[in-house]
Write a protein that holds these residues in place. Sequence first.
Motif, PDB file in Angstrom:
ATOM      1  N   PHE A  98       2.401  42.272 -10.191  1.00 58.36           N
ATOM      2  CA  PHE A  98       0.999  41.866 -10.269  1.00 58.36           C
ATOM      3  C   PHE A  98       0.358  41.723  -8.892  1.00 58.36           C
ATOM      4  O   PHE A  98      -0.623  41.007  -8.727  1.00 58.36           O
ATOM      5  CB  PHE A  98       0.883  40.532 -11.019  1.00 58.36           C
ATOM      6  N   THR A  99       0.894  42.419  -7.905  1.00 59.45           N
ATOM      7  CA  THR A  99       0.442  42.245  -6.524  1.00 59.45           C
ATOM      8  C   THR A  99      -1.054  42.463  -6.368  1.00 59.45           C
ATOM      9  O   THR A  99      -1.737  41.728  -5.653  1.00 59.45           O
ATOM     10  CB  THR A  99       1.205  43.214  -5.591  1.00 59.45           C
ATOM     11  N   SER A 109       8.834  31.436 -16.813  1.00 60.10           N
ATOM     12  CA  SER A 109      10.208  31.933 -16.708  1.00 60.10           C
ATOM     13  C   SER A 109      10.803  32.250 -18.076  1.00 60.10           C
ATOM     14  O   SER A 109      11.747  33.041 -18.179  1.00 60.10           O
ATOM     15  CB  SER A 109      11.081  30.916 -15.976  1.00 60.10           C
ATOM     16  N   SER A 110      10.244  31.667 -19.131  1.00 59.34           N
ATOM     17  CA  SER A 110      10.736  31.952 -20.484  1.00 59.34           C
ATOM     18  C   SER A 110      10.486  33.406 -20.877  1.00 59.34           C
ATOM     19  O   SER A 110      11.129  33.920 -21.800  1.00 59.34           O
ATOM     20  CB  SER A 110      10.068  31.015 -21.493  1.00 59.34           C
ATOM     21  N   ASN A 130       5.056  35.632  -9.266  1.00 56.29           N
ATOM     22  CA  ASN A 130       4.416  34.373  -9.647  1.00 56.29           C
ATOM     23  C   ASN A 130       5.084  33.757 -10.883  1.00 56.29           C
ATOM     24  O   ASN A 130       4.424  33.176 -11.748  1.00 56.29           O
ATOM     25  CB  ASN A 130       2.922  34.587  -9.914  1.00 56.29           C
ATOM     26  N   ILE A 131       6.394  33.895 -10.965  1.00 51.07           N
ATOM     27  CA  ILE A 131       7.144  33.312 -12.075  1.00 51.07           C
ATOM     28  C   ILE A 131       7.233  31.811 -11.861  1.00 51.07           C
ATOM     29  O   ILE A 131       7.630  31.351 -10.783  1.00 51.07           O
ATOM     30  CB  ILE A 131       8.549  33.926 -12.179  1.00 51.07           C
ATOM     31  N   GLN A 132       6.881  31.039 -12.885  1.00 49.21           N
ATOM     32  CA  GLN A 132       6.842  29.590 -12.778  1.00 49.21           C
ATOM     33  C   GLN A 132       7.777  28.958 -13.802  1.00 49.21           C
ATOM     34  O   GLN A 132       8.109  29.557 -14.818  1.00 49.21           O
ATOM     35  CB  GLN A 132       5.409  29.100 -12.978  1.00 49.21           C
ATOM     36  N   MET A 151      15.169  36.939  -6.714  1.00 44.09           N
ATOM     37  CA  MET A 151      14.078  36.177  -7.344  1.00 44.09           C
ATOM     38  C   MET A 151      13.221  35.508  -6.270  1.00 44.09           C
ATOM     39  O   MET A 151      12.683  34.426  -6.461  1.00 44.09           O
ATOM     40  CB  MET A 151      14.639  35.133  -8.304  1.00 44.09           C
ATOM     41  N   GLU A 152      13.054  36.157  -5.130  1.00 42.79           N
ATOM     42  CA  GLU A 152      12.298  35.589  -4.022  1.00 42.79           C
ATOM     43  C   GLU A 152      10.799  35.569  -4.318  1.00 42.79           C
ATOM     44  O   GLU A 152      10.295  36.327  -5.146  1.00 42.79           O
ATOM     45  CB  GLU A 152      12.525  36.431  -2.756  1.00 42.79           C
TER      46      GLU A 152
END
Length: 471
Positions: A98-99, A109-110, A130-132, A151-152
């Motif tokens: 999604f850059t 994260s789900s 942007n995984i939260q 996962m950086e």
Amino acid sequence: MAMEIKACLVVALRSFFFLSPTACQSCPEYQKQALLQFKSSILAITTPSIFNSSDVSQLLQSWNSSSDCYGWVEVECNDSSNSTSRVVITGLYLDALFTHLSPQPRVESSMLAPIFHIRSLEELSISDNNIQGEIPGVGFANLSNLVLLYMEGNNLSGPIPPHLFHLPLLRDIYLRDNSLSGQLPADIGNLTSLQRLSSQNNSLTREIPSWLFNFKGLRDLRLGGNHLIWNNSVSVEIAPNPSLFGLSLKSYGLVAEVPKWISTLTSLYFLDLNKNQLQGAFPQWFLEMRLLQVLILSDNELTGSLPPNLFSRLDNLQVPTTIPIETIFLGFAGNKLSGGFPPFNFTNLSKLQHLELQDNNLTGMINERSILSSQENQLSPKLRDLIVNWKKSKQGISTDKLNMYTFLDLSNHQLFGQIPASLGALKALKLLNISCNKLSGKILDQQWLGLRKRTWSPRYRNQPRLPYYVG
């Protein structure tokens, strides 16, 4: 029959050139459906108009029910070790989906749940998305074949789940630039194959286990930029580790002199000791570490002068007195260094790209003429990319060679007036920083068209990762 032979021939050629699986085989249907479910979850968090105009749309266009997943973009398949009749998914490379979306959608994260059904995965790269939320430890526990995990650059929070450190084949873990908290799990000791652990720039706490530095096979350890506590008394317990080539102890609370045990890490090429409270003079033994390419000592309390021959070239000396010729990055900014600036010999700096010296008490000046001269004589072909952060300067910028300047930083000065259109004519310019000034006027397309074209960059997909990351 002819059509079937032709189809097999096409797939065989694809296998030969792209290392795809055996011709005329297909990945398991359940793995294909898992990826389609993951794609559906992405569609659910983006509007159709935004999705269709974004890179992620182009990326996932090949992900459809009418094609086999071994031909999908960013999906790697290989022969199954359990069966000779089909292939399985072994790699997913889904960085920066999604850059170019603004704002970026919130990715829980789900949403990774479908991926955890692909138990054959060996490499998973989901950085910068942007995984939260917390890392789904239970889900990752299913990926017993996982070797590489990236996962950086997300917004992951909570503790690092111990489940990750029970994956028997896991070799490389990259968790930097998230919001992870808690302590480093003692379960790390279970990873007998661990070679690279990167979790810097999070909010990890507690004391760092000294045995981590003696971990057999560990090659790259990046834990800086957290709230970890270093116990100076454990230094005597750290044995030389000939396999360690990268070490970040940024913001570790290191005090007193630079730890002498670091000198035993003779294979180091990357060392970051930034933002500590290190004192004393610049250790001469750093110059004996001839493989060192990146050395960052910025934002400490080092005193004294730099070695007089630091940037010279003196041959046939038993004890080195100069920086290694392979050096790429040197950071000395924000200390209490004093004395004269060591003279440059640019033939010994052919690979140096970044030199930080600002915010010290050094005297003297860097001679721009010697830089230009060395370039004109092609003594140092890579010197055009050298960035030297020195002191605020009022000197003019040479226009003798418009193809010389690759990076131009004019920020934080007191420049005013119109932005010169001539800057758009710098032929080699890749990055221009004119922030924090009082400049005015417009940046016109016809003046800056060349720069706009040069600074545009495609997605970094399938590009090899840099051997070091400064930050």
